[in-house]
Design a protein around this motif. Sequence first.
Motif, mmCIF file in Angstrom:
data_model
loop_
_atom_site.group_PDB
_atom_site.id
_atom_site.type_symbol
_atom_site.label_atom_id
_atom_site.label_comp_id
_atom_site.label_asym_id
_atom_site.label_seq_id
_atom_site.Cartn_x
_atom_site.Cartn_y
_atom_site.Cartn_z
ATOM 1 N N VAL A 102 -18.156 21.799 -2.980
ATOM 2 C CA VAL A 102 -16.767 21.346 -3.059
ATOM 3 C C VAL A 102 -15.881 22.443 -3.650
ATOM 4 N N LEU A 103 -16.366 23.118 -4.672
ATOM 5 C CA LEU A 103 -15.587 24.214 -5.266
ATOM 6 C C LEU A 103 -15.436 25.356 -4.269
ATOM 7 N N GLY A 104 -16.520 25.655 -3.546
ATOM 8 C CA GLY A 104 -16.456 26.702 -2.531
ATOM 9 C C GLY A 104 -15.469 26.365 -1.428
ATOM 10 N N ALA A 105 -15.446 25.081 -1.011
ATOM 11 C CA ALA A 105 -14.502 24.645 0.019
ATOM 12 C C ALA A 105 -13.068 24.761 -0.468
ATOM 13 N N SER A 106 -12.836 24.354 -1.714
ATOM 14 C CA SER A 106 -11.491 24.429 -2.284
ATOM 15 C C SER A 106 -11.008 25.869 -2.336
ATOM 16 N N LEU A 107 -11.886 26.787 -2.735
ATOM 17 C CA LEU A 107 -11.514 28.203 -2.805
ATOM 18 C C LEU A 107 -11.263 28.779 -1.412
ATOM 19 N N ALA A 108 -11.927 28.192 -0.399
ATOM 20 C CA ALA A 108 -11.757 28.668 0.976
ATOM 21 C C ALA A 108 -10.597 27.993 1.693
ATOM 22 N N GLY A 109 -9.907 27.071 1.005
ATOM 23 C CA GLY A 109 -8.767 26.398 1.610
ATOM 24 C C GLY A 109 -9.143 25.266 2.551
ATOM 25 N N VAL A 110 -10.366 24.746 2.426
ATOM 26 C CA VAL A 110 -10.814 23.633 3.265
ATOM 27 C C VAL A 110 -10.552 22.319 2.536
ATOM 28 N N ARG A 111 -10.129 21.299 3.263
ATOM 29 C CA ARG A 111 -9.850 19.990 2.668
ATOM 30 C C ARG A 111 -11.116 19.423 2.032
ATOM 31 N N THR A 112 -10.945 18.755 0.886
ATOM 32 C CA THR A 112 -12.086 18.193 0.172
ATOM 33 C C THR A 112 -11.843 16.743 -0.214
ATOM 34 N N LEU A 113 -12.918 15.994 -0.204
ATOM 35 C CA LEU A 113 -12.912 14.595 -0.638
ATOM 36 C C LEU A 113 -14.159 14.381 -1.476
ATOM 37 N N ALA A 129 -12.344 16.614 -9.790
ATOM 38 C CA ALA A 129 -11.276 15.676 -9.432
ATOM 39 C C ALA A 129 -9.910 16.335 -9.307
ATOM 40 N N GLY A 130 -9.641 17.312 -10.152
ATOM 41 C CA GLY A 130 -8.347 17.976 -10.099
ATOM 42 C C GLY A 130 -8.159 18.786 -8.829
ATOM 43 N N ARG A 131 -9.258 19.324 -8.269
ATOM 44 C CA ARG A 131 -9.186 20.154 -7.074
ATOM 45 C C ARG A 131 -9.281 19.346 -5.784
ATOM 46 N N ALA A 132 -9.949 18.178 -5.837
ATOM 47 C CA ALA A 132 -10.164 17.395 -4.626
ATOM 48 C C ALA A 132 -8.846 16.886 -4.046
ATOM 49 N N ASP A 133 -8.754 16.846 -2.736
ATOM 50 C CA ASP A 133 -7.549 16.318 -2.085
ATOM 51 C C ASP A 133 -7.517 14.797 -2.151
ATOM 52 N N VAL A 134 -8.680 14.156 -2.035
ATOM 53 C CA VAL A 134 -8.775 12.701 -2.053
ATOM 54 C C VAL A 134 -9.998 12.301 -2.876
ATOM 55 N N ARG A 347 -15.410 2.325 6.184
ATOM 56 C CA ARG A 347 -14.152 2.562 5.451
ATOM 57 C C ARG A 347 -14.066 4.016 4.985
ATOM 58 N N LEU A 348 -15.204 4.520 4.468
ATOM 59 C CA LEU A 348 -15.217 5.907 4.008
ATOM 60 C C LEU A 348 -15.091 6.859 5.192
ATOM 61 N N ALA A 349 -15.724 6.530 6.309
ATOM 62 C CA ALA A 349 -15.609 7.376 7.503
ATOM 63 C C ALA A 349 -14.156 7.461 7.956
ATOM 64 N N ASP A 350 -13.441 6.339 7.939
ATOM 65 C CA ASP A 350 -12.014 6.344 8.291
ATOM 66 C C ASP A 350 -11.235 7.306 7.387
ATOM 67 N N LEU A 351 -11.533 7.219 6.081
ATOM 68 C CA LEU A 351 -10.818 8.057 5.111
ATOM 69 C C LEU A 351 -11.163 9.530 5.293
ATOM 70 N N VAL A 352 -12.428 9.828 5.572
ATOM 71 C CA VAL A 352 -12.851 11.211 5.804
ATOM 72 C C VAL A 352 -12.136 11.801 7.023
ATOM 73 N N ILE A 353 -12.084 11.032 8.111
ATOM 74 C CA ILE A 353 -11.434 11.507 9.332
ATOM 75 C C ILE A 353 -9.925 11.706 9.090
ATOM 76 N N ALA A 354 -9.317 10.770 8.346
ATOM 77 C CA ALA A 354 -7.885 10.909 8.038
ATOM 78 C C ALA A 354 -7.634 12.152 7.191
ATOM 79 N N THR A 355 -8.544 12.427 6.256
ATOM 80 C CA THR A 355 -8.404 13.617 5.394
ATOM 81 C C THR A 355 -8.540 14.890 6.224
ATOM 82 N N ALA A 356 -9.514 14.899 7.136
ATOM 83 C CA ALA A 356 -9.702 16.076 8.002
ATOM 84 C C ALA A 356 -8.489 16.267 8.913
ATOM 85 N N ASN A 357 -7.965 15.176 9.499
ATOM 86 C CA ASN A 357 -6.826 15.263 10.407
ATOM 87 C C ASN A 357 -5.569 15.753 9.694
#
Length: 360
Positions: A102-113, A129-134, A347-357
């Motif tokens: 998750v930290l690596g993704a955040s540093l790379a500019g990739v959305r995180t949940l 939690a501070g770095r996560a988008d959702v 429900r989580l899959a819906d949220l993951v897809i919305a976060t990616a979109n």
Amino acid sequence: MLAAGGTGGHLFPAEALSHALRARGMRVVLMTDTRAAEFAGSFPAEAMHAVPAATPSGRSPLQKAKALFNIARGTLAARRIIGQVKPAVVVGFGGYPTVPPVLGASLAGVRTLIHEQNAVIGRANRFLAGRADVIATGFAQVGGLSPAQQAKCRHVGNPVRPAVVEAAGREYEEPGEGKIQILVFGGSQGARIMADIVPPAVQLLDEAERTRLTIVQQARAEDDERVRGIYEKLGVRAMIAPFFKDLPAQMAAAHLVVARSGASTVAELTVIGRPAILVPLPGSLDQDQAANAAFLEGAGGAIRILQPEFTPRRLASELSRLIAEPKHLTTMAANAKTAGIPDAADRLADLVIATANHSN
């Protein structure tokens, strides 16, 4: 990309999410630590990537420094892999194996949940939690979050494996005056105390109560002979095993469950709808299991007994009362099921897809 490792408590909800995403045609890869990679071979993903991770909870400064160094190594390795795989979103499930991905993704500019399974946020997720988008949550109320972090929360429930959803189709059968089947398990950090407390508690029951019982109990190899011997001496029907591969089915067959109160256990109890006596794992800095058990007790689906109070006499008293009042078991089962979220994975899959979109 799903990031999970350490224990089944983190891998099970990740596995459930993976099934839900793959059913929608999504490509899923798993990133975990080298330890979990050994037993995650059957995880439903098209690829698995292992990176270094560690828990910085050692007492000595040297141990902590070594753990932080491994997390830093893992983060660099994770960022490199993320650059190659190019995931639309990285989803973490708590525990320190989640930190490097998750930290690596955040540093790379990739959305995180991140998904928090417990009623109190764990240390690794609190760090992220501070770095996560959702922040997706298993419980409606989660302690330990700042107001800014709470604003990022979405309650979806705790995803459960397909085997649990299947077991939920079995209706609860009130024992009445007949046999009562009790399932006892403690996981990797609780089987010993169950071996120490449950058989002596059954021994304290009167003969008429004992003859109604069937015990299905997880016991470590070193405790097997001792536990088995007590039940045989008492004439109590018992099945003892070090591990149950069909735990959801065993849970569905039980009239009462005696267990720890990890988030996955509580989620499975609520989805299947079974009454429980829950003994939270003590010693946790976050007291997450105590909060999980308090939730189900508040819903009327469980009896919470803190470990200092979990004695043979206390347990025998609770068992004796429940044996005498089988309708109360039925009420607890219904209350537990009312608190369940069987479609949490979707429900989580819906949220993951919305976060990616959102990133697209």
